[in-house]
Design a protein around this motif. Structure first.
Motif, PDB file in Angstrom:
ATOM      1  N   THR A  96       0.904  -1.263   0.019  1.00 58.24           N
ATOM      2  CA  THR A  96       0.073  -0.104   0.053  1.00 58.24           C
ATOM      3  C   THR A  96       0.897   1.096   0.125  1.00 58.24           C
ATOM      4  O   THR A  96       1.726   1.294   0.781  1.00 58.24           O
ATOM      5  CB  THR A  96      -0.894  -0.069   1.470  1.00 58.24           C
ATOM      6  OG1 THR A  96      -1.677  -1.091   1.130  1.00 58.24           O
ATOM      7  CG2 THR A  96      -1.706   1.224   1.302  1.00 58.24           C
ATOM      8  N   GLY A  97       0.808   1.954  -0.970  1.00 58.53           N
ATOM      9  CA  GLY A  97       1.348   3.356  -0.879  1.00 58.53           C
ATOM     10  C   GLY A  97       0.600   4.285  -0.441  1.00 58.53           C
ATOM     11  O   GLY A  97      -0.721   4.402  -0.962  1.00 58.53           O
ATOM     12  N   SER A  98       1.253   5.428   0.252  1.00 55.41           N
ATOM     13  CA  SER A  98       0.223   6.553   0.918  1.00 55.41           C
ATOM     14  C   SER A  98       0.860   7.847   0.553  1.00 55.41           C
ATOM     15  O   SER A  98       2.249   7.820   0.659  1.00 55.41           O
ATOM     16  CB  SER A  98       0.074   6.440   2.293  1.00 55.41           C
ATOM     17  OG  SER A  98       1.539   6.303   2.970  1.00 55.41           O
ATOM     18  N   PHE A  99       0.256   8.819   0.500  1.00 52.10           N
ATOM     19  CA  PHE A  99       0.804  10.276   0.029  1.00 52.10           C
ATOM     20  C   PHE A  99      -0.036  11.207   0.222  1.00 52.10           C
ATOM     21  O   PHE A  99      -1.630  10.961   0.184  1.00 52.10           O
ATOM     22  CB  PHE A  99       1.399   9.867  -1.340  1.00 52.10           C
ATOM     23  CG  PHE A  99       0.187   9.674  -2.512  1.00 52.10           C
ATOM     24  CD1 PHE A  99      -0.483  10.443  -3.080  1.00 52.10           C
ATOM     25  CD2 PHE A  99       0.096   8.437  -2.720  1.00 52.10           C
ATOM     26  CE1 PHE A  99      -1.563   9.992  -3.851  1.00 52.10           C
ATOM     27  CE2 PHE A  99      -0.413   7.790  -3.624  1.00 52.10           C
ATOM     28  CZ  PHE A  99      -1.475   8.697  -4.523  1.00 52.10           C
ATOM     29  N   ARG A 100      -0.097  12.579   0.223  1.00 52.14           N
ATOM     30  CA  ARG A 100      -0.768  13.507   0.348  1.00 52.14           C
ATOM     31  C   ARG A 100      -0.427  14.589  -0.729  1.00 52.14           C
ATOM     32  O   ARG A 100       0.614  15.369  -0.295  1.00 52.14           O
ATOM     33  CB  ARG A 100      -0.845  14.089   1.780  1.00 52.14           C
ATOM     34  CG  ARG A 100      -1.882  15.044   1.879  1.00 52.14           C
ATOM     35  CD  ARG A 100      -2.205  15.662   3.222  1.00 52.14           C
ATOM     36  NE  ARG A 100      -1.022  16.321   3.800  1.00 52.14           N
ATOM     37  CZ  ARG A 100      -0.787  16.933   4.930  1.00 52.14           C
ATOM     38  NH1 ARG A 100      -2.004  16.812   5.817  1.00 52.14           N
ATOM     39  NH2 ARG A 100       0.229  17.765   5.443  1.00 52.14           N
ATOM     40  N   PRO A 101      -1.130  14.878  -1.631  1.00 50.45           N
ATOM     41  CA  PRO A 101      -0.441  15.775  -2.712  1.00 50.45           C
ATOM     42  C   PRO A 101      -0.680  17.349  -2.050  1.00 50.45           C
ATOM     43  O   PRO A 101      -1.502  17.487  -1.326  1.00 50.45           O
ATOM     44  CB  PRO A 101      -1.693  15.640  -3.785  1.00 50.45           C
ATOM     45  CG  PRO A 101      -2.146  14.282  -3.457  1.00 50.45           C
ATOM     46  CD  PRO A 101      -2.338  14.288  -1.987  1.00 50.45           C
ATOM     47  N   GLY A 102       0.448  18.148  -2.410  1.00 53.70           N
ATOM     48  CA  GLY A 102       0.646  19.320  -1.844  1.00 53.70           C
ATOM     49  C   GLY A 102      -0.045  20.414  -2.733  1.00 53.70           C
ATOM     50  O   GLY A 102      -0.558  20.355  -3.974  1.00 53.70           O
ATOM     51  N   GLU A 103       0.232  21.671  -2.341  1.00 52.68           N
ATOM     52  CA  GLU A 103      -0.362  22.593  -3.373  1.00 52.68           C
ATOM     53  C   GLU A 103       0.090  22.655  -4.780  1.00 52.68           C
ATOM     54  O   GLU A 103       1.606  22.659  -4.698  1.00 52.68           O
ATOM     55  CB  GLU A 103      -0.162  23.970  -2.431  1.00 52.68           C
ATOM     56  CG  GLU A 103      -0.711  25.084  -3.228  1.00 52.68           C
ATOM     57  CD  GLU A 103      -0.454  26.596  -2.359  1.00 52.68           C
ATOM     58  OE1 GLU A 103      -0.755  27.517  -3.041  1.00 52.68           O
ATOM     59  OE2 GLU A 103      -0.074  26.578  -1.213  1.00 52.68           O
ATOM     60  N   GLY A 104      -0.431  22.978  -5.571  1.00 50.44           N
ATOM     61  CA  GLY A 104       0.146  23.203  -7.149  1.00 50.44           C
ATOM     62  C   GLY A 104       0.444  21.757  -7.714  1.00 50.44           C
ATOM     63  O   GLY A 104       0.859  21.635  -8.763  1.00 50.44           O
ATOM     64  N   THR A 105      -0.087  20.679  -7.181  1.00 52.50           N
ATOM     65  CA  THR A 105       0.066  19.278  -7.652  1.00 52.50           C
ATOM     66  C   THR A 105      -1.330  18.887  -8.445  1.00 52.50           C
ATOM     67  O   THR A 105      -2.183  19.775  -8.444  1.00 52.50           O
ATOM     68  CB  THR A 105       0.213  18.157  -6.764  1.00 52.50           C
ATOM     69  OG1 THR A 105      -1.079  18.272  -5.658  1.00 52.50           O
ATOM     70  CG2 THR A 105       1.457  18.613  -5.885  1.00 52.50           C
ATOM     71  N   LYS A 106      -0.989  18.127  -9.579  1.00 57.03           N
ATOM     72  CA  LYS A 106      -2.108  17.807 -10.257  1.00 57.03           C
ATOM     73  C   LYS A 106      -1.990  16.160 -10.113  1.00 57.03           C
ATOM     74  O   LYS A 106      -1.449  15.392 -11.147  1.00 57.03           O
ATOM     75  CB  LYS A 106      -1.867  18.298 -11.529  1.00 57.03           C
ATOM     76  CG  LYS A 106      -2.035  19.509 -11.868  1.00 57.03           C
ATOM     77  CD  LYS A 106      -1.764  20.042 -13.235  1.00 57.03           C
ATOM     78  CE  LYS A 106      -1.776  21.632 -13.547  1.00 57.03           C
ATOM     79  NZ  LYS A 106      -1.652  21.791 -14.947  1.00 57.03           N
TER      80      LYS A 106
END
Length: 365
Positions: free
Chosen positions: A173-183
């Protein structure tokens, strides 16, 4: 009509320049790569006579085993044969390409040709090289794994011996949180996301790193690709010096030397005292190969075939192996046949000729 650069690029794939020794000078030495090919002359060495032959045959590319220039030229005044040869080639608009120790070091190269002529079986590299392989690990959504791996395979990753499309994958399982300016491909900005992913692993030749990474970035769905790249200590069993193989049936020492002389069309052989054992396991190295004597012994070869042994180096056989010095030119001259075979398979519509000039600087009486 193919251009000079098409021929040289193909030969570079057969024997990558990254595999040449650090003292070598393989590659396009003279000439314009964008010129259309009119014909190819294949030779062991480049001399003025070879350039003249190329001109008479309307060949504008000479493919040689030995580079005409080993060290940098500071002037072109015609003061020696190297300068005269290069000047003559340039005047006649003939390009010169060398494929030297990189062709020595691949398992389909110079030493394989010698083994074939002698009739050896079960051949393998005598002294494989290290630090030529890398391992790429990356993380990718499970539904995209096959697409990404196929792109890497097309770029040259995942080849192990005679196997290709090789990889390993494990699920997690991969986990991440996209930040500001990401697509993000999956998820939304400032939202913690979990994705079923594969951790995939492939091997690749170190010199293909750039192409493989470009393929990874182009095929991967994420805008930020998580990956690791490691240089491996593993020996590359398909790249290295010399080869070793076995005769179909063992021979007595003198019987084998007569067989060797016939097979390689030799005028003479300088050899050490036979050990008393039958000859079954044979090590070979085209050109100057005395540096591999220790490796030939460790491989338990009964005879080591090479060239350019010095007088005192023959003593190093120490009755544990027979050395057979067949001459530098003689050990490599059939490289011409190998190169013509390689060229004809890919460029059947281009005239490729074996040079008829004997460039051996040594004569025998």
């Amino acid at each position: 009509m193919p251009k000079i650069k098409d021929i040289t690029a193909y030969l570079d794939r057969i024997a990558p320049p990254a595999y040449q020794e650090n003292y070598d000078n393989s590659g396009l030495i003279a000439g314009e790569p964008h010129k259309e090919i009119t014909g190819v002359l294949v030779t062991l060495d480049v001399t003025e006579d070879v350039v003249e032959e190329a001109s008479k045959r309307s060949c504008n590319l000479i493919v040689a085993h030995h580079p005409i220039i080993f060290k940098g030229l500071k002037r072109l005044t015609g003061s020696n044969y190297v300068e005269r040869t290069v000047m003559m080639a340039l005047r006649n608009d003939i390009a010169i390409y060398a494929i030297h120790t990189n062709l020595d070091n691949v398992h389909t190269g110079v030493n394989r040709k010698i083994c074939e002529m002698i009739g050896l079986e079960k051949t393998k590299i005598l002294a494989p090289k290290k630090n030529l392989l890398k391992k790429l690990e990356f993380f990718v959504p499970e539904e995209n794994t096959k697409e990404v791996l196929n792109a890497l395979h097309r770029a040259g990753a995942g080849e192990v011996g005679n196997y290709d499309h090789c990889s390993f994958r494990s699920s997690g399982t991969g986990s991440f949180r996209p930040g500001e300016g990401t697509k993000p491909h999956i998820g939304a900005q400032d939202v913690q996301e979990e994705v079923k992913e594969h951790k995939a692993e492939v091997l690749l030749p170190a010199h293909k790193e750039h192409a493989v990474l470009q393929a990874l970035f182009a095929a991967h769905p994420y805008e930020e690709v998580a990956y690791y790249l490691f240089l491996l200590e593993n020996e590359n069993q398909e790249v290295g010096s010399g080869m070793v193989g076995e005769l179909p049936q063992p021979m007595q020492a003198m019987e084998f030397l007569r067989h060797l002389k016939r097979s390689m069309n030799l005028n003479m052989i300088r050899y050490t005292k036979p050990t008393g054992r039958e000859i079954r396991r044979v090590a070979v190295c085209g050109g100057a190969g005395s540096f591999l004597l220790g490796q030939a012994k460790r491989s338990q070869a009964d005879v080591f075939i090479t060239a350019d042994f010095k007088y005192h180096e023959f003593f190093d056989a120490e009755d544990s192996i027979m050395i057979a010095d067949i001459g530098h030119y003689e050990s490599e001259v059939y490289t011409k046949d190998l190169l013509v075979e390689i060229l004809n398979k890919k460029f059947a519509n281009i005239a490729s000729y074996l040079s008829e000039v004997v460039t051996n600087p040594i004569a025998y009486l």
